[in-house]
Design an enzyme around this catalytic site. Sequence first.
Site, PDB file in Angstrom:
ATOM      1  N   HIS A  14      62.031  53.709  26.964  1.00  9.13           N
ATOM      2  CA  HIS A  14      63.154  52.775  27.067  1.00  9.13           C
ATOM      3  C   HIS A  14      62.953  51.824  28.255  1.00  9.13           C
ATOM      4  O   HIS A  14      63.067  50.601  28.112  1.00  9.13           O
ATOM      5  CB  HIS A  14      64.460  53.565  27.235  1.00  9.13           C
ATOM      6  CG  HIS A  14      65.663  52.712  27.437  1.00  9.13           C
ATOM      7  ND1 HIS A  14      66.593  52.482  26.440  1.00  9.13           N
ATOM      8  CD2 HIS A  14      66.119  52.004  28.517  1.00  9.13           C
ATOM      9  CE1 HIS A  14      67.544  51.692  26.899  1.00  9.13           C
ATOM     10  NE2 HIS A  14      67.284  51.390  28.159  1.00  9.13           N
ATOM     11  N   GLU A  15      62.635  52.389  29.412  1.00  9.16           N
ATOM     12  CA  GLU A  15      62.457  51.562  30.606  1.00  9.16           C
ATOM     13  C   GLU A  15      61.206  50.696  30.519  1.00  9.16           C
ATOM     14  O   GLU A  15      61.182  49.582  31.053  1.00  9.16           O
ATOM     15  CB  GLU A  15      62.405  52.442  31.852  1.00  9.16           C
ATOM     16  CG  GLU A  15      63.689  53.226  32.116  1.00  9.16           C
ATOM     17  CD  GLU A  15      64.915  52.338  32.165  1.00  9.16           C
ATOM     18  OE1 GLU A  15      64.828  51.209  32.698  1.00  9.16           O
ATOM     19  OE2 GLU A  15      65.968  52.764  31.666  1.00  9.16           O
TER      20      GLU A  15
END
Length: 263
Positions: free
Chosen positions: A18-19
């Site tokens: 996600h990051e």
Amino acid sequence: MTGYFWELLALFGIVFLHEMGHAIAAQYFAWKIQRIKILPFGGICEVDEHGNKPMKEELIIIMAGPMQHGAIAILIIVLQYFSIITPEYTQLLFQFNLMILLFNLLPIWPLDGGKLVQLFLASRKPYLDAYKQSVISSFIILLGLHAIVLLFAPFNMQLWLVLVYLYIGLWMEWKQHHFTFMRFLLERHYGKQQDLKLLQPIDANGEDFLYHSMEKFRRDCKHIIHVGGGNTLLGKLDENELMYAYFTEKQVNAKLKEIVYYD
């Protein structure tokens, strides 16, 4: 040690991807990435930009994180198809993937949903107003979330840790809102300027202090300050002239009538 190695590995992997979505998008637009934090219940991709990049770029960077969850879901299906993971672990991965996605879309700063709220407000309001209102709305929504936790999961320690973290984060954001605004102005004054095509006039009184006029600055806009006195127009100031007087000449207590060129 706790027997939850594979569950923690799944959470770490999903948060990391996600990051990385945020980071890859930020790198594509040549944003300065400060650090990527991986926390026990989420992550943060911190960039060293101060509200002077195009809002369209920021929207893409924010959405790049949630969009990763679609790719993660496809990856999970592929892994199960080739029997690399068990059906039970597949179900767990899907649950974690959905949980992290929905959590990040909550309209609470600094989650992606909170950043989207701030970006929406910034498209309609001055930067400082949008910033403060997004923090206040985040706090109100967090109180509602807290009430839900008290009703349905009052003894869930992990949820309490998340709530405490968000409360502390919002408190720190509110305490440093003046500092954040000054960074926005300094970057606008000294930093590399983007090409601003939208001209936004600001009506001000000659008795107004310079700082009060800068509080009306908006993102993605170039400002011309119309300085009035009574029913007459005293003159006009470009935003660069205003910031030069404030930051370079240190006229921090000056009023607009003291630096305006009279028409």
